[in-house]
Scaffold this active site. Structure first.
Site, PDB file in Angstrom:
ATOM      1  N   GLU A 164      10.645  -6.695  -9.804  1.00 55.55           N
ATOM      2  CA  GLU A 164       9.834  -5.252  -9.993  1.00 55.55           C
ATOM      3  C   GLU A 164      11.113  -5.120 -11.113  1.00 55.55           C
ATOM      4  O   GLU A 164      12.151  -3.442 -10.389  1.00 55.55           O
ATOM      5  CB  GLU A 164       9.488  -4.243  -8.656  1.00 55.55           C
ATOM      6  CG  GLU A 164       8.989  -5.265  -7.976  1.00 55.55           C
ATOM      7  CD  GLU A 164       8.222  -4.674  -7.109  1.00 55.55           C
ATOM      8  OE1 GLU A 164       7.304  -4.474  -6.889  1.00 55.55           O
ATOM      9  OE2 GLU A 164       8.239  -3.142  -5.959  1.00 55.55           O
TER      10      GLU A 164
ATOM     11  N   TRP B 156       1.020  -1.001   0.334  1.00 53.92           N
ATOM     12  CA  TRP B 156      -0.176  -0.185   0.184  1.00 53.92           C
ATOM     13  C   TRP B 156       0.353   1.565   0.636  1.00 53.92           C
ATOM     14  O   TRP B 156      -0.075   2.457  -0.095  1.00 53.92           O
ATOM     15  CB  TRP B 156      -1.215  -0.554   1.121  1.00 53.92           C
ATOM     16  CG  TRP B 156      -1.886  -0.836   1.269  1.00 53.92           C
ATOM     17  CD1 TRP B 156      -2.377  -2.349   0.281  1.00 53.92           C
ATOM     18  CD2 TRP B 156      -3.091  -0.863   2.245  1.00 53.92           C
ATOM     19  NE1 TRP B 156      -3.245  -2.669   0.023  1.00 53.92           N
ATOM     20  CE2 TRP B 156      -4.395  -2.264   1.517  1.00 53.92           C
ATOM     21  CE3 TRP B 156      -3.401  -1.013   3.451  1.00 53.92           C
ATOM     22  CZ2 TRP B 156      -4.852  -2.881   2.280  1.00 53.92           C
ATOM     23  CZ3 TRP B 156      -4.822  -1.548   4.311  1.00 53.92           C
ATOM     24  CH2 TRP B 156      -5.327  -2.053   3.010  1.00 53.92           C
TER      25      TRP B 156
ATOM     26  N   GLY C  97       4.166   1.925 -11.324  1.00 50.08           N
ATOM     27  CA  GLY C  97       3.623   3.076 -11.092  1.00 50.08           C
ATOM     28  C   GLY C  97       3.358   3.957 -12.371  1.00 50.08           C
ATOM     29  O   GLY C  97       2.458   4.424 -12.583  1.00 50.08           O
TER      30      GLY C  97
ATOM     31  N   GLY D 107       1.504  -2.724  -6.144  1.00 54.68           N
ATOM     32  CA  GLY D 107       0.617  -1.486  -5.437  1.00 54.68           C
ATOM     33  C   GLY D 107      -0.323  -0.602  -6.294  1.00 54.68           C
ATOM     34  O   GLY D 107      -1.138  -1.039  -5.376  1.00 54.68           O
ATOM     35  N   GLY D 108      -0.567   0.225  -7.124  1.00 55.96           N
ATOM     36  CA  GLY D 108      -1.174   1.191  -7.158  1.00 55.96           C
ATOM     37  C   GLY D 108      -3.185   0.185  -7.182  1.00 55.96           C
ATOM     38  O   GLY D 108      -4.061   0.532  -6.464  1.00 55.96           O
TER      39      GLY D 108
HETATM   40  P1  13P Z   1       2.552  -0.217  -9.430  1.00 55.83           P
HETATM   41  O1  13P Z   1       1.990  -2.190  -9.037  1.00 55.83           O
HETATM   42  O2  13P Z   1       2.354   0.259  -8.667  1.00 55.83           O
HETATM   43  O3  13P Z   1       3.319  -0.282 -10.181  1.00 55.83           O
HETATM   44  O4  13P Z   1       3.968  -0.410  -7.839  1.00 55.83           O
HETATM   45  C1  13P Z   1       4.627  -2.161  -7.928  1.00 55.83           C
HETATM   46  C2  13P Z   1       5.609  -2.228  -6.780  1.00 55.83           C
HETATM   47  O5  13P Z   1       6.015  -0.865  -6.600  1.00 55.83           O
HETATM   48  C3  13P Z   1       4.944  -2.509  -5.565  1.00 55.83           C
HETATM   49  O6  13P Z   1       5.666  -2.945  -4.792  1.00 55.83           O
END
Ligand code: 13P
Length: 249
Positions: free
Chosen positions: A166, A10, A172, A233-234
């Site tokens: 990642e 989050w 993001g 993430g998002g």
């Molecule tokens: P997003 O899913 O927002 O691209 O973020 C990925 C992330 O950094 C999860 O740790």
């Protein structure tokens, strides 16, 4: 059949009441989910969310922790404090920690070993920047981050380690690595793990993909042989976007 590990990071979002509301919605909607599940709220919401997820199929995660057990470390949160709140998993080495806050592989390794020593599970994040990818350094960067991040970690502790690949340029941004691209990097990471811990341990290793994972691409990514889950993430910030990822099959 594989047990996928779907985790929500989050990041720096949500007040305590917002976090509790989301956790309650997830507990209700994911009660029958067969995957391994984790949510990592901000530190301030851990205590309250811990009460919500206690006894459910959702593990409580933290997004970071300090490298020492206790002491004069202003602003840090220790492994003992996390355990006290019911945290089971800690995300370490996230690219936002590496690139915005200057965390080195050495510091991350210290945290990894401390977390494992105290019985927590670890999600170790690795991944290259766009510049590193375009200049042909993808594999070298991932190898270094994996090898140095796990320095001193025994084969016995490996069952409590998940690696999250990642790619920094996919976080993001709405840009996702293609499933083929991601799978190839996961296979490479597995190879690095096999060199160090043997084929069987590397095969059993859970390697998550993270970077703009959403309901629309989750199934395609996780159908790949080397992708064992997602660090989201998002899309983890709302039940209506996270639940379909966890229920991708
Ligand atoms: P997003 O899913 O927002 O691209 O973020 C990925 C992330 O950094 C999860 O740790």
């Amino acid at each position: 059949m594989r047990n996928y590990f779907i985790a929500g990071n989050w990041k720096m979002h949500k007040t305590v009441s917002e976090s509790v509301a989301l956790a309650k919605a997830l507990v209700a909607q994911l009660a029958g989910c067969r995957e391994k599940l984790m949510i990592a709220p901000a530190f301030t919401a851990l205590a309250a969310v811990s009460e919500v997820v206690k006894g459910t199929n959702i593990l409580l995660g933290a997004q970071n922790m300090g490298p020492e057990e206790q002491g004069a470390h202003t602003g840090e949160v220790s492994v003992l404090m996390l355990k006290d709140l019911g945290v089971k998993v800690v995300i370490l080495g996230h690219s936002e920690r590496r690139h915005t806050y200057g965390e080195t592989d050495e510091l991350i390794n210290k945290k990894v070993r401390l977390a494992l020593q105290h019985g927590l599970e670890v999600i170790l994040c690795v991944g290259e920047t766009l510049d590193e990818r375009e200049s042909g350094r993808l594999e070298a960067v991932c190898r270094t981050q994996v090898e140095q991040g796990l320095a001193g970690v025994s084969a016995g502790d490996l069952a409590r380690v998940t690696i999250a690949y990642e790619p920094v340029w996919a976080i993001g941004t709405g840009k996702t690595a293609t499933p083929e691209d991601a799978d190839a990097v996961h296979a490479y990471i597995r190879k690095v793990m096999a060199e160090r811990y043997g084929e069987a341990a590397a095969k059993a290793m859970c390697i998550q993909y993270g970077g703009s994972v959403k309901a629309e691409n989750a199934a395609q990514l996780m159908q790949k042989a080397n992708i064992d889950g997602a660090l989201v993430g998002g899309a983890s910030l709302k039940a209506e976007t996270f639940v379909p990822i966890a229920a991708f099959r």
